[in-house]
Write an enzyme that holds these catalytic residues in place. Sequence first.
Site, PDB file in Angstrom:
ATOM      1  N   HIS A  90       0.817  -1.210   0.000  1.00  0.00           N
ATOM      2  CA  HIS A  90       0.000   0.000   0.000  1.00  0.00           C
ATOM      3  C   HIS A  90       0.856   1.267   0.000  1.00  0.00           C
ATOM      4  O   HIS A  90       0.335   2.363  -0.197  1.00  0.00           O
ATOM      5  CB  HIS A  90      -0.982  -0.001   1.184  1.00  0.00           C
ATOM      6  CG  HIS A  90      -0.386   0.308   2.516  1.00  0.00           C
ATOM      7  ND1 HIS A  90      -0.031  -0.666   3.433  1.00  0.00           N
ATOM      8  CD2 HIS A  90      -0.101   1.477   3.123  1.00  0.00           C
ATOM      9  CE1 HIS A  90       0.436  -0.106   4.527  1.00  0.00           C
ATOM     10  NE2 HIS A  90       0.408   1.201   4.363  1.00  0.00           N
ATOM     11  N   ASP A  96       0.047  -7.474   1.268  1.00  0.00           N
ATOM     12  CA  ASP A  96       0.531  -6.122   1.546  1.00  0.00           C
ATOM     13  C   ASP A  96       2.049  -6.083   1.671  1.00  0.00           C
ATOM     14  O   ASP A  96       2.597  -5.441   2.556  1.00  0.00           O
ATOM     15  CB  ASP A  96      -0.131  -5.536   2.804  1.00  0.00           C
ATOM     16  CG  ASP A  96      -0.036  -4.007   2.849  1.00  0.00           C
ATOM     17  OD1 ASP A  96       0.219  -3.405   1.788  1.00  0.00           O
ATOM     18  OD2 ASP A  96      -0.200  -3.423   3.937  1.00  0.00           O
ATOM     19  N   SER A 101       4.509   2.248   8.207  1.00  0.00           N
ATOM     20  CA  SER A 101       4.212   1.113   7.331  1.00  0.00           C
ATOM     21  C   SER A 101       5.430   0.745   6.493  1.00  0.00           C
ATOM     22  O   SER A 101       6.025   1.600   5.830  1.00  0.00           O
ATOM     23  CB  SER A 101       3.037   1.448   6.411  1.00  0.00           C
ATOM     24  OG  SER A 101       1.866   1.657   7.149  1.00  0.00           O
TER      25      SER A 101
END
Length: 461
Positions: free
Chosen positions: A102, A132, A209
């Site tokens: 992402h 992901d 992230s």
Amino acid sequence: MIRLTLAALSLALASVVAADTKVPTSQLEIQLGFAPLVKEAAPAVVNIYAKRVVETRQSPFQGDPFFQNLFRDFGTARPQVQNSLGSGVILSGDGIVVSNYHVVGMATDIRVVLNDRREFAARVLLGDQQSDLAILQLIDAPRDMPHLTLRDSDTVNVGELVLAIGNPFGVGQTVSSGIVSGLARSGTAAGAGQGYFLQTDAPINPGNSGGALIDINGDLIGINTRILTRSGGSNGIGFAIPTNLVAQFMTQAAAGNDSFMRPWAGASGQSVDADMAESLGMDRPGGIMISGLHEASPLRTVGLAPGDVILAVDGQPVNTGSEMIFRMSVAGLGSEADLTVLQNGQEKILSVALTPPPEVPARDTVTTGRRSAIPEMTLSNINPAVIAEARLPLGATGVIVQDPGQIGGRVGLRRGDILRAVNGDETPDTKSAERALRKAGSRITLAVERGGQQILMRFRL
């Protein structure tokens, strides 16, 4: 395509080792803190700036509950730049980086900034939205990049001290500490990531992230991915993707894959609860009861049937479908996994071949032409591979709408719809669907299956 060198891959995968952890034994050890550890690990954690150009349309019907879908392609398309900010971890000396999908997925420009402020362009070698995860290659990077080693994530225990390193909110590289607060978390992280996670109370905020979750020896145990929050801030429940799955991503990237291929079970099932365990004569709840099997399922090949219970994969307990697929993915395509199963009241071990979903029948993907009643619509035959990609029911057959096109979107078709008939003519495959759409007049009736529901669409062109 840039590929991983075998030397880099061997270096990364050979370092998947168990850490010898211990608690501080003296006041001096406590006072040392994490500074030496951070000094060693931080250079391998990078900031990632990605952008992509997308076309957007400004419609006067935006926000209208009826007309916004009917006229969603109305208006002039305008290019718009979307930026994303995240983190990444260098895994080899030649500049192989892992991050979240992402963060870098579909990006047209990726810049990686190191802790010492050096910048490199990067390209995605392999990406997977479902897990992901994405593997990147730094372009024109030296061969002596700082990097972290991978620890076997199955050796991680609840209560271990960990550090999360990343770039939260774009303020610069930041380190937060905590412990591993849970294992085998599945289906709990928000967003695209689906699967199996390590849980930590080390704060993971936006921008973290793709960053590193390391143990007190500086080994990588997970890639930070999500938080569970109601307010948008860190509430002490963060999730990281285990390194054992990262290692498989590196293996497939080294083989030249640009998308991640996971083994196919071809099965559906449900977690065994207390009532089910009692009826099965089990002393405790656990495992997955098979409720359905595709006719081509490798589980059917080794003798499993609906009603059997899968207790473990390669000796690791599984309680959800996500855990089972994770364990099979970690074992890797082309190998075999030992399934511990309960069948007819007897526990046994069965070896199953780990293979991708078969492409039978062939997809025969077509895009309808100008003479079609609905031009520029992309259709494919449904097979096990399509079922896995689109997450269709195991028994799905027929023709799937891969892209409805501009006209198809206006009349209400969606990606993932199953086209059953056109003006009463059944469409069991793409060729028959293409013929039926070519001969259709101005009045059209489509029989469509969506989410298990049968829908009739009538319209006039």
